[in-house]
Scaffold this motif. Structure first.
Motif, short mmCIF file in Angstrom:
data_model
loop_
_atom_site.label_atom_id
_atom_site.label_comp_id
_atom_site.label_asym_id
_atom_site.label_seq_id
_atom_site.Cartn_x
_atom_site.Cartn_y
_atom_site.Cartn_z
N HIS A 100 0.96 46.93 -19.50
CA HIS A 100 -0.37 46.54 -19.95
C HIS A 100 -1.43 47.54 -19.51
O HIS A 100 -1.17 48.41 -18.70
CB HIS A 100 -0.73 45.14 -19.41
CG HIS A 100 -0.85 45.11 -17.92
ND1 HIS A 100 0.20 44.80 -17.10
CD2 HIS A 100 -1.89 45.39 -17.10
CE1 HIS A 100 -0.19 44.87 -15.84
NE2 HIS A 100 -1.45 45.22 -15.81
N PHE B 19 -8.92 42.03 -16.16
CA PHE B 19 -8.01 41.30 -17.04
C PHE B 19 -7.07 42.29 -17.68
O PHE B 19 -7.30 43.49 -17.66
CB PHE B 19 -8.77 40.44 -18.07
CG PHE B 19 -9.54 41.18 -19.10
CD1 PHE B 19 -9.02 41.43 -20.36
CD2 PHE B 19 -10.84 41.62 -18.84
CE1 PHE B 19 -9.75 42.11 -21.33
CE2 PHE B 19 -11.59 42.28 -19.80
CZ PHE B 19 -11.03 42.53 -21.04
N ARG B 20 -5.95 41.77 -18.19
CA ARG B 20 -4.88 42.63 -18.68
C ARG B 20 -4.65 42.43 -20.16
O ARG B 20 -4.55 41.30 -20.63
CB ARG B 20 -3.59 42.32 -17.93
CG ARG B 20 -3.67 42.56 -16.45
CD ARG B 20 -2.51 41.87 -15.71
NE ARG B 20 -2.82 41.70 -14.30
CZ ARG B 20 -3.45 40.64 -13.80
NH1 ARG B 20 -3.82 39.64 -14.56
NH2 ARG B 20 -3.71 40.58 -12.51
N TYR C 37 -5.53 36.62 -22.47
CA TYR C 37 -5.31 37.65 -21.46
C TYR C 37 -5.17 37.03 -20.07
O TYR C 37 -5.89 36.09 -19.74
CB TYR C 37 -6.47 38.64 -21.44
CG TYR C 37 -6.74 39.34 -22.76
CD1 TYR C 37 -5.70 39.81 -23.56
CD2 TYR C 37 -8.03 39.55 -23.19
CE1 TYR C 37 -5.95 40.45 -24.76
CE2 TYR C 37 -8.30 40.20 -24.39
CZ TYR C 37 -7.26 40.64 -25.17
OH TYR C 37 -7.50 41.29 -26.35
N THR C 38 -4.27 37.58 -19.26
CA THR C 38 -4.19 37.15 -17.87
C THR C 38 -5.27 37.91 -17.10
O THR C 38 -5.74 38.97 -17.53
CB THR C 38 -2.80 37.46 -17.27
OG1 THR C 38 -2.55 38.86 -17.33
CG2 THR C 38 -1.71 36.69 -18.01
N HIS C 39 -5.67 37.35 -15.96
CA HIS C 39 -6.77 37.98 -15.22
C HIS C 39 -6.71 37.66 -13.74
O HIS C 39 -6.01 36.74 -13.31
CB HIS C 39 -8.12 37.53 -15.79
CG HIS C 39 -8.37 36.06 -15.65
ND1 HIS C 39 -8.96 35.50 -14.55
CD2 HIS C 39 -8.08 35.03 -16.48
CE1 HIS C 39 -9.05 34.19 -14.70
NE2 HIS C 39 -8.51 33.88 -15.87
N SER C 40 -7.45 38.43 -12.99
CA SER C 40 -7.71 38.18 -11.58
C SER C 40 -9.23 38.12 -11.44
O SER C 40 -9.94 38.10 -12.44
CB SER C 40 -7.11 39.29 -10.72
OG SER C 40 -7.81 40.51 -10.94
N GLU D 201 -9.70 34.05 -21.11
CA GLU D 201 -8.59 33.11 -21.21
C GLU D 201 -8.33 32.71 -22.66
O GLU D 201 -7.17 32.62 -23.09
CB GLU D 201 -8.85 31.89 -20.34
CG GLU D 201 -8.79 32.23 -18.86
CD GLU D 201 -9.21 31.09 -17.95
OE1 GLU D 201 -9.61 30.01 -18.44
OE2 GLU D 201 -9.11 31.28 -16.71
N SER E 176 -5.20 47.44 -17.80
CA SER E 176 -6.16 46.59 -17.09
C SER E 176 -7.57 47.00 -17.47
O SER E 176 -7.86 48.19 -17.62
CB SER E 176 -6.00 46.72 -15.57
OG SER E 176 -4.74 46.24 -15.17
#
Length: 121
Positions: free
Chosen positions: A59, A88-89, A81-84, A77, A61
């Protein structure tokens, strides 16, 4: 190091994916300066950080300012996308949500107008 040197270490698929995004940013936001700092391609405006990218095997970032991550958490979301807390990725197989990227970039440009430091504290 320039963007081409940065991308040299990645596959053609990764390079094409990222280059399409960079071309879109350069066309839509010609006032932004593309730089590579801390081994990350990023865009700045009037000397202040707007958004950065980094590549991994699966991915890319995307790192707006921390404040932007908070403001756009629900949209990140919703895009799948996944995220911290800080990024996000976007998988290389994902559709890029250019509307979301545009909103984030414009938010940071406006939020940091007249700001003289690189990072928002």
């Amino acid at each position: 190091m320039d963007i081409n040197e940065y991308l040299d270490g990645y596959s053609e698929t990764q390079q094409a994916f990222v280059q399409e995004i960079f071309d879109w940013i350069s066309e839509k936001y010609p006032q932004l300066k593309q730089e590579v700092k801390w081994n990350q391609p990023m865009y700045t405006h009037e000397g202040t950080y707007i958004i950065a990218f980094s590549l991994s095997k699966a991915h890319m970032s995307v790192s707006p300012e921390f404040k932007g991550m908070d403001v756009f958490k629900d949209k990140i979301e919703a895009a799948g996308y996944t995220h911290s807390k800080m990024l996000f990725r976007i998988k290389y197989t994902d559709k890029v949500d250019y509307d979301l990227l545009s909103e984030m970039i414009e938010f940071n440009i406006e939020d940091k107008a007249g700001y003289t430091k690189f990072w928002r504290g």
